[in-house]
Design an enzyme around this catalytic site. Structure first.
Site, short mmCIF file in Angstrom:
data_model
loop_
_atom_site.label_atom_id
_atom_site.label_comp_id
_atom_site.label_asym_id
_atom_site.label_seq_id
_atom_site.Cartn_x
_atom_site.Cartn_y
_atom_site.Cartn_z
CB CYS A 86 -1.14 -0.09 0.91
SG CYS A 86 -0.26 0.86 2.54
CD GLU A 87 -1.03 5.25 -3.51
OE1 GLU A 87 -0.54 5.01 -4.37
OE2 GLU A 87 -1.53 6.34 -3.26
CG HIS A 88 -1.99 5.51 2.04
ND1 HIS A 88 -3.54 4.84 1.79
CD2 HIS A 88 -1.96 6.52 1.18
CE1 HIS A 88 -4.09 5.59 0.74
NE2 HIS A 88 -3.10 6.60 0.22
CG HIS A 89 -0.02 2.56 6.21
ND1 HIS A 89 -1.02 2.54 5.49
CD2 HIS A 89 0.17 3.25 7.36
CE1 HIS A 89 -2.01 3.32 6.29
NE2 HIS A 89 -1.16 3.75 7.43
CD GLN A 127 -8.56 -4.38 -3.03
OE1 GLN A 127 -8.12 -4.62 -2.06
NE2 GLN A 127 -9.34 -5.16 -3.37
CG HIS A 155 -5.35 -3.73 2.24
ND1 HIS A 155 -5.25 -2.53 1.34
CD2 HIS A 155 -6.41 -4.17 1.50
CE1 HIS A 155 -5.84 -2.54 0.05
NE2 HIS A 155 -6.49 -3.63 0.11
CB CYS A 157 -1.58 -0.59 6.38
SG CYS A 157 -3.17 -0.69 5.14
ZN LIG Z 1 -1.91 1.17 4.23
#
Ligand SMILES: [Zn+2]
Length: 204
Positions: A86-89, A127, A155, A157
């Site tokens: 995931c590009e956030h975490h 996603q 996910h 995260c």
């Molecule tokens: Zn994430």
């Protein structure tokens, strides 16, 4: 090639140095024996996790076969396991993709569809975007009568940090052409995938 590729790519040494900083920030000593090779191992792992940036996904679909004896029904590749981040975490996203299209005279080798999934999975992702990218690429390059991509993934995260909800998966889909406009075609696809819960809830 991907236009998401960073323009100023740091050197491998810079990347390893950055991992050392993170190890120190976590509270450990990058110089101790067990961690001494960790920065180079992490950088090698990144080369694998993010290898999709080196790939032009459209190229996988350029070679097609027209000797299909008029086959014009759904082609479905089911349960394509993928690993993404995931590009956030930068935490793993692990799931399965189902990829289908309704051929317009020509078909692609089936391994190409799973390679296409990997080309987008091996990048920093959300996603929803990954689902759309796979579907749009098939739609644009193969120009089929319909394209459908359904992804179900966990996910990390969400399972190993934050809200800590193990067992939760996210389902996303993108339906184009006949799969979007013709309910009977969409029902046939969902029956082939074998996901009655999604039909029942109208979650498409
Ligand atoms: Zn994430």
């Amino acid at each position: 090639m991907s236009n998401e590729k960073p323009i100023d790519r740091p050197s491998r040494e810079d990347a390893e140095e950055a991992v050392k900083v993170l190890l120190k920030w976590a509270g450990d000593d990058p110089a101790r024996e067990g961690l001494r090779d960790t920065p180079s191992r992490v950088v090698r792992s990144y080369e694998e996790f993010y290898s999709g940036y080196e790939i032009d996904p459209r190229a996988y679909l350029e070679r097609t076969f027209e000797e299909t004896d008029g086959y014009d029904e759904i082609v479905l590749l089911r349960n394509i396991r993928f690993e993404s981040h995931c590009e956030h975490h930068m935490a793993p996203i692990i799931g399965q993709a189902h990829v289908a299209y309704l051929p317009r005279k020509r078909v692609v080798g089936i391994s190409k569809l799973s390679r296409l999934v990997d080309a987008y999975a091996k990048r920093l992702q959300i996603q929803e975007k990954m689902t759309a990218q796979i579907a749009n690429t098939i739609d644009e390059v193969l120009n089929p009568f319909g394209t459908a991509v359904i992804i179900e993934a966990a996910h990390q995260c969400m399972t190993t940090r934050g809200t800590h909800k193990p067992g939760v998966t996210m389902v996303t889909s993108r339906m184009l052409g006949a799969f979007r406009s013709d309910p009977a075609t969409r029902r046939e696809l969902l029956a082939m995938i074998g996901s009655p819960s999604m039909i029942a809830t109208g979650n498409m």
